[in-house]
Design an enzyme around this catalytic site. Structure first.
Site, PDB file in Angstrom:
ATOM      1  N   ASN A 120      -8.625  -8.386 -11.607  1.00 35.30           N
ATOM      2  CA  ASN A 120      -8.741  -7.591 -12.851  1.00 35.30           C
ATOM      3  C   ASN A 120     -10.159  -7.131 -13.168  1.00 35.30           C
ATOM      4  OD1 ASN A 120      -6.190  -9.327 -13.089  1.00 35.30           O
ATOM      5  ND2 ASN A 120      -5.913  -7.657 -14.553  1.00 35.30           N
ATOM      6  N   ASP A 168      -8.017  12.675   2.712  1.00 34.92           N
ATOM      7  CA  ASP A 168      -7.006  11.666   2.392  1.00 34.92           C
ATOM      8  C   ASP A 168      -7.047  10.542   3.429  1.00 34.92           C
ATOM      9  OD1 ASP A 168      -4.159  11.793   0.635  1.00 34.92           O
ATOM     10  OD2 ASP A 168      -4.204  10.419   2.347  1.00 34.92           O
ATOM     11  N   TYR A 170       3.234  -3.120  -5.100  1.00 39.41           N
ATOM     12  CA  TYR A 170       1.771  -3.014  -4.984  1.00 39.41           C
ATOM     13  C   TYR A 170       1.188  -4.254  -4.310  1.00 39.41           C
ATOM     14  CZ  TYR A 170      -3.112  -3.074  -6.538  1.00 39.41           C
ATOM     15  OH  TYR A 170      -4.480  -3.152  -6.581  1.00 39.41           O
ATOM     16  N   GLY A 196      -9.443  10.139  -8.597  1.00 40.26           N
ATOM     17  CA  GLY A 196     -10.903  10.073  -8.742  1.00 40.26           C
ATOM     18  C   GLY A 196     -11.444  11.347  -9.367  1.00 40.26           C
TER      19      GLY A 196
END
Ligand code: UD1
Length: 308
Positions: free
Chosen positions: A172, A55, A143, A37
């Site tokens: 997507n 985190d 993933y 980021g």
């Protein structure tokens, strides 16, 4: 006024949520470890939101982040199929353990509802189209496994601990602030960035691979609806998409038209772990959350290209 926590807040989708929720007057706590980021994505907002660098795998940081919060939007992840293939163990921490840690912190803090960025990668190569949420997940890449396992933890926390959860399976997503710079970047961001500079992009496979490319404005809307939906929405999984599929060749042609690009793509073999076709049935999100497609693929592309 609701108090919200957004993880992955300095990333692509997270930063869009921060902007929208801040504009709605929510008290926004933004959480990001800045591994991918970028604080520039939150520029103009820093005096209106609280930012915590932390985190999602860190128990203390996540407990502190969830304290006093009504709703959590958990967007933090390493959102890449090929990265997970290259490093299954390294991506498991942020993508799966991080989700479990966030759920634990949220239920300890008494959060009202936990909304999660799940993925259409869950459907894998099941040839049946469109994808419906009642299909058995067939994750292919690490993933996809990490995202499906995260959904199962969500459902466990809903049933065992009574934490209200909503999993949004994103298809997507594309739009402004998507990082186009790496080989792992989303295909549209990558194409637009290369073609704007006059370079020919690469298509993995024959170009007939298809996706339900969904503009980020639709995702923001879905997240806002997810916290407002009645309790019966809790524990559920919802496709967030447009319900239409576009091939990579068609996407290339559409971008070429708008940019006046005259080159041709380079074709290389398919990437490992990729799925062939993806398109969503969005009726469950429509019925239960009141979701509607507000920006089509073509409108989204124009919005994105107008900025370049
Ligand atoms: C994407 C998301 C993932 C999300 C999933 C939901 C990104 C980076 N990944 O994965 O987080 O969970 O959708 O379905 O946004 N391709 C090319 N040329 C390129 C890059 C990609 O041809 O330069 C191809 C890929 O091989 C693939 C397709 O485009 O066939 C889409 O790839 P990508 O944008 O990485 O998305 P997904 O793998 O579908």
């Amino acid at each position: 006024m609701s108090r919200v926590l957004i993880t992955g807040a300095a990333g692509f989708i997270g930063s869009h949520l921060v902007h929208s929720l801040a504009a709605e007057g929510a008290q926004v706590r933004a959480f990001d470890n800045l591994s991918s980021g970028n604080l520039e994505n939150l520029s103009g907002l820093r005096d209106r939101i609280e930012f915590i660098e932390g985190d999602v795998q860190d128990p203390d940081a996540t407990m502190a982040a969830c304290r006093g919060v009504d709703y959590v939007f958990h967007e933090a992840a390493i959102p890449s199929v090929p990265k997970s293939v290259a490093d299954p163990i390294g991506t498991d921490g942020p993508n799966l353990k991080g989700t479990l840690q966030m759920l634990e912190a949220a239920r300890t803090a008494g959060v009202k509802r936990f909304v999660f960025a799940a993925s259409s990668a869950a459907y894998g190569n099941n040839p049946e189209l469109p994808k419906r949420e009642d299909m058995i997940p067939e994750p292919v890449s690490p993933y996809a496994v990490q995202k499906v396992a995260s959904e199962l933890y969500m459902s466990s926390y809903a049933q065992v601990f009574g934490l209200e959860t909503v999993a949004l399976r994103y298809f997507n997503i594309f739009g402004d602030r998507q990082d186009p710079s790496s080989q792992y970047s989303g295909v549209l961001a990558r194409f637009i960035s290369l073609m704007s500079g006059g370079e020919c992009p690469t298509i993995f496979g024959d170009g007939e691979t298809s996706r339900d490319f969904t503009h980020v404005d639709n995702v923001v809307q879905a997240n806002l609806l997810a916290v407002r939906a009645p309790s019966k929405a809790s524990g559920g999984v919802y496709n967030i998409a447009t319900g239409h599929r576009v091939t990579l060749n068609q996407a290339f042609d559409a971008i070429s038209r708008v940019l006046g690009f005259e080159g041709r793509p380079n074709y290389l073999p398919e990437r490992e772990g990729d799925i062939r076709h993806s398109v969503a049935d969005i009726s469950r999100a429509q019925d239960v959350l009141g979701y509607r497609v507000s920006v089509s693929f073509e409108e989204g592309l124009e919005k994105m290209l107008r900025r370049d």
